[in-house]
Design an enzyme around this catalytic site. Structure first.
Site, short mmCIF file in Angstrom:
data_model
loop_
_atom_site.label_atom_id
_atom_site.label_comp_id
_atom_site.label_asym_id
_atom_site.label_seq_id
_atom_site.Cartn_x
_atom_site.Cartn_y
_atom_site.Cartn_z
N HIS A 1 0.88 -1.18 0.00
CA HIS A 1 0.00 0.00 0.00
C HIS A 1 0.91 1.23 0.00
O HIS A 1 2.00 1.20 0.57
CB HIS A 1 -0.90 0.00 1.24
N HIS B 1 -3.59 9.28 1.57
CA HIS B 1 -3.59 8.05 0.76
C HIS B 1 -4.98 7.78 0.23
O HIS B 1 -5.98 8.34 0.69
CB HIS B 1 -3.08 6.86 1.58
N CYS C 1 -3.60 2.98 -5.37
CA CYS C 1 -2.94 3.90 -4.43
C CYS C 1 -1.54 4.30 -4.89
O CYS C 1 -1.08 5.41 -4.62
CB CYS C 1 -2.88 3.28 -3.04
#
Length: 210
Positions: free
Chosen positions: A58, A70, A146
């Site tokens: 991530h 994010h 992301c």
């Protein structure tokens, strides 16, 4: 006097000298590891943060004061559910403490693409990131995840290297419909990407029936 004799015998012992040298080497190695750890965790505004989840990474961007921005799901800090990632979803941009986003997972600063592209000015990166907070965006693991998001902020380049690596591996190793098997080596995202690419390869490779 006895203490002086003991100190002298220890100080002059070759075994002790070897032990001291070994200890100094260990301390040096530990310091090197400590310095490396600090270099990977001494965040500065604009830094990209890579968080190691199970089977994928991530990504977030550090904006100062222990916080990151994010791309995530609407209900909390967890990433979008991977079982739905082959479809286009709606995600939300959040500003949260890095400690909350990382949780118990390891993370590091990863600005390795600085070697390839010049990062945008920090003020521009942070300003653009803050403007996204609270907004909903379209999310798709292969084209708008992301990592695409943070690379777009830092470099103006919406790329995801973990997806590119999986695509290269799947295309290179896939037979007709076999992409999911190859992709599974990269974890959940790999299975999703691999299945999609494998299906395309199968269509392209299939013989034309006359």
């Amino acid at each position: 006097m006895f203490a002086d004799d003991v100190f002298s015998s220890i100080h002059n012992s070759s075994d002790s000298e070897a032990g001291c040298a070994h200890m100094q080497q260990d301390l040096g190695n530990n310091q090197a590891l400590a310095d490396k750890w600090q270099s990977l965790h001494r965040e500065k505004p604009g830094d990209l943060i890579e968080i190691f989840r199970s089977g994928f990474q991530h990504w977030a961007i550090y904006v100062g004061d222990g916080e990151v921005i994010h791309l995530t799901e609407g209900g909390g800090s967890a990433e979008l559910s991977l079982r739905f990632s082959s479809a286009t979803l709606i995600a939300v941009v959040k500003r949260e403490p890095l400690s909350k986003v990382a949780g118990n997972d390891d993370y590091r600063i990863n600005n390795s693409s600085d070697e390839k592209w010049d990062p945008l000015p920090v003020d521009q990166i942070i300003g653009a990131a803050k403007k996204w907070v609270g907004k909903t965006v379209k999310y798709k693991v292969t084209t708008a995840n992301c990592e695409h998001f943070v690379n777009g902020l830092r470099y103006g380049k919406k790329v995801s290297f973990q997806v590119e690596k999986m695509l290269e591996a799947v295309v290179a190793g896939s037979a007709a419909g076999g992409g999911a098997i190859t992709g599974s080596a990269f974890g959940p995202i790999g299975t999703i990407v691999g299945g999609a690419i494998g299906a395309m390869v199968g269509v392209i490779a299939a013989p034309v029936r006359r």
